[in-house]
Design a protein around this motif. Sequence first.
Motif, mmCIF file in Angstrom:
data_model
loop_
_atom_site.group_PDB
_atom_site.id
_atom_site.type_symbol
_atom_site.label_atom_id
_atom_site.label_comp_id
_atom_site.label_asym_id
_atom_site.label_seq_id
_atom_site.Cartn_x
_atom_site.Cartn_y
_atom_site.Cartn_z
ATOM 1 N N LYS A 76 7.664 85.973 58.711
ATOM 2 C CA LYS A 76 8.993 86.159 58.099
ATOM 3 C C LYS A 76 9.747 84.860 58.257
ATOM 4 C CE LYS A 76 12.475 88.793 56.659
ATOM 5 N NZ LYS A 76 12.778 88.615 55.281
ATOM 6 N N LEU A 77 10.113 84.242 57.164
ATOM 7 C CA LEU A 77 10.812 82.959 57.189
ATOM 8 C C LEU A 77 12.307 83.160 57.405
ATOM 9 C CD1 LEU A 77 8.971 81.256 54.219
ATOM 10 C CD2 LEU A 77 8.678 80.758 56.648
ATOM 11 N N PRO A 78 12.949 82.204 58.066
ATOM 12 C CA PRO A 78 14.395 82.303 58.284
ATOM 13 C C PRO A 78 15.177 81.831 57.062
ATOM 14 C CG PRO A 78 13.540 80.363 59.383
ATOM 15 C CD PRO A 78 12.368 81.075 58.772
ATOM 16 N N CYS A 79 14.944 82.489 55.914
ATOM 17 C CA CYS A 79 15.616 82.091 54.658
ATOM 18 C C CYS A 79 17.008 82.673 54.579
ATOM 19 C CB CYS A 79 14.818 82.581 53.463
ATOM 20 S SG CYS A 79 13.251 81.773 53.243
ATOM 21 N N ASN A 86 4.316 87.908 53.576
ATOM 22 C CA ASN A 86 5.661 88.240 53.089
ATOM 23 C C ASN A 86 5.983 87.402 51.863
ATOM 24 O OD1 ASN A 86 6.569 89.878 55.445
ATOM 25 N ND2 ASN A 86 6.196 87.952 56.511
ATOM 26 N N VAL A 87 6.610 88.027 50.859
ATOM 27 C CA VAL A 87 7.070 87.303 49.676
ATOM 28 C C VAL A 87 8.586 87.242 49.718
ATOM 29 C CG1 VAL A 87 7.133 87.216 47.151
ATOM 30 C CG2 VAL A 87 5.131 88.158 48.310
ATOM 31 N N GLU A 88 9.115 86.039 49.520
ATOM 32 C CA GLU A 88 10.561 85.856 49.507
ATOM 33 C C GLU A 88 10.943 84.902 48.390
ATOM 34 O OE1 GLU A 88 12.356 85.110 53.375
ATOM 35 O OE2 GLU A 88 10.466 85.704 54.302
ATOM 36 N N ALA A 89 12.125 85.095 47.857
ATOM 37 C CA ALA A 89 12.683 84.167 46.873
ATOM 38 C C ALA A 89 13.714 83.300 47.573
ATOM 39 C CB ALA A 89 13.337 84.937 45.731
ATOM 40 N N TYR A 90 13.792 82.053 47.165
ATOM 41 C CA TYR A 90 14.751 81.126 47.767
ATOM 42 C C TYR A 90 15.283 80.207 46.678
ATOM 43 C CZ TYR A 90 16.775 77.665 50.889
ATOM 44 O OH TYR A 90 17.644 76.828 51.534
ATOM 45 N N GLU A 91 16.591 80.007 46.675
ATOM 46 C CA GLU A 91 17.220 79.084 45.720
ATOM 47 C C GLU A 91 17.772 77.918 46.496
ATOM 48 O OE1 GLU A 91 20.172 81.324 43.644
ATOM 49 O OE2 GLU A 91 18.689 82.482 42.560
ATOM 50 N N TRP A 92 17.455 76.794 46.217
ATOM 51 C CA TRP A 92 16.380 76.223 45.455
ATOM 52 C C TRP A 92 15.652 75.217 46.312
ATOM 53 C CZ3 TRP A 92 21.136 77.194 43.178
ATOM 54 C CH2 TRP A 92 21.126 77.999 42.053
ATOM 55 N N ILE A 93 14.364 75.074 46.093
ATOM 56 C CA ILE A 93 13.580 73.998 46.707
ATOM 57 C C ILE A 93 13.294 73.017 45.584
ATOM 58 C CG2 ILE A 93 11.415 73.366 47.841
ATOM 59 C CD1 ILE A 93 11.394 76.225 49.041
ATOM 60 N N HIS A 132 3.705 78.493 47.531
ATOM 61 C CA HIS A 132 4.993 78.265 46.880
ATOM 62 C C HIS A 132 4.808 78.116 45.374
ATOM 63 C CE1 HIS A 132 7.924 75.403 45.113
ATOM 64 N NE2 HIS A 132 8.788 76.132 45.791
ATOM 65 N N VAL A 133 5.734 78.666 44.625
ATOM 66 C CA VAL A 133 5.809 78.395 43.190
ATOM 67 C C VAL A 133 7.279 78.286 42.818
ATOM 68 C CG1 VAL A 133 5.739 80.834 42.466
ATOM 69 C CG2 VAL A 133 4.981 79.043 40.886
ATOM 70 N N LYS A 134 7.604 77.274 42.030
ATOM 71 C CA LYS A 134 8.975 77.084 41.555
ATOM 72 C C LYS A 134 9.051 77.609 40.128
ATOM 73 C CE LYS A 134 12.643 73.682 41.156
ATOM 74 N NZ LYS A 134 13.568 74.271 42.100
ATOM 75 N N GLN A 135 9.837 78.642 39.965
ATOM 76 C CA GLN A 135 10.016 79.253 38.656
ATOM 77 C C GLN A 135 10.726 78.269 37.737
ATOM 78 O OE1 GLN A 135 10.447 83.627 38.448
ATOM 79 N NE2 GLN A 135 12.593 83.072 38.190
ATOM 80 N N GLU A 136 10.111 77.941 36.619
ATOM 81 C CA GLU A 136 10.672 76.929 35.717
ATOM 82 C C GLU A 136 11.965 77.372 35.054
ATOM 83 O OE1 GLU A 136 7.501 75.874 33.067
ATOM 84 O OE2 GLU A 136 6.291 75.038 34.682
ATOM 85 N N GLU A 137 12.062 78.646 34.702
ATOM 86 C CA GLU A 137 13.227 79.115 33.938
ATOM 87 C C GLU A 137 14.545 78.921 34.674
ATOM 88 O OE1 GLU A 137 15.010 83.245 32.334
ATOM 89 O OE2 GLU A 137 12.971 82.793 31.724
ATOM 90 N N TRP A 194 9.548 80.836 44.903
ATOM 91 C CA TRP A 194 8.941 82.028 45.472
ATOM 92 C C TRP A 194 8.002 81.582 46.573
ATOM 93 C CZ3 TRP A 194 10.505 86.852 44.316
ATOM 94 C CH2 TRP A 194 11.330 86.979 43.200
ATOM 95 N N LEU A 195 8.093 82.220 47.739
ATOM 96 C CA LEU A 195 7.343 81.829 48.921
ATOM 97 C C LEU A 195 6.482 82.993 49.390
ATOM 98 C CD1 LEU A 195 10.412 80.297 50.776
ATOM 99 C CD2 LEU A 195 8.787 79.090 49.311
ATOM 100 N N LEU A 196 5.256 82.689 49.746
ATOM 101 C CA LEU A 196 4.319 83.665 50.282
ATOM 102 C C LEU A 196 3.906 83.135 51.652
ATOM 103 C CD1 LEU A 196 2.640 86.244 49.735
ATOM 104 C CD2 LEU A 196 0.959 84.775 48.616
ATOM 105 N N SER A 197 4.286 83.857 52.698
ATOM 106 C CA SER A 197 4.167 83.329 54.052
ATOM 107 C C SER A 197 3.544 84.346 55.016
ATOM 108 C CB SER A 197 5.550 82.939 54.576
ATOM 109 O OG SER A 197 5.509 82.618 55.934
ATOM 110 N N PRO A 198 2.748 83.869 55.971
ATOM 111 C CA PRO A 198 2.194 84.780 56.966
ATOM 112 C C PRO A 198 3.231 85.243 57.996
ATOM 113 C CG PRO A 198 1.554 82.537 57.485
ATOM 114 C CD PRO A 198 2.271 82.502 56.156
#
Length: 112
Positions: free
Chosen positions: A109-112, A22-29, A93-98, A103-107
Motif C-alpha cells: 500500500k503506497l502512501p499516496c 494494490n492498484v491506485e490512481a495518482y495525479e500526476w507523475i 506504472h502507466v500514465k493515462q494519456e487523456e 495508475w500504479l500497481l504495487s505489492p
Amino acid sequence: MTSQRDKSKIITYPPETLRTFNVEAYEWIDNLNFTISPEECLNNAEEYINIAREMFLDAGWYGDGKIELMWIPPFMLRDILTKELTVGVTIWHVKQEEDGTSWLLSPIKLPC
C-alpha cells in the motif's frame, strides 16, 4: 566498489502474483525519465503486462499509455519499510494519456 545492474533480478515473482497487488490512481507523475520497459527485464514480459493491463482497466484506466516499471527507493518508504523492502520497491506504472492520471500497481500500500 562496483555496482551490478542485472535487470533480470528486478522482477522476482511469477506473473499471477500481480493479482495480489494494490492498484491506485495518482495525479500526476510527470517525470517518466526513470521508468523502464518490462521487456528489458523479463523474457515473458507480455504475460505480466497483460495482467497489469487487466488490473488497471478494472480499476478505471482508459487503456491508453505505456505500461512500465518504476522503482521507489527505500528512503521514500521509511514509514512502511520491512526487512524485505530495504532495496525499495518496483511498481508497475502507466500514465493515462487523456488526462495525465498515473495508475500504479504495487505489492505494498503506497502512501499516496
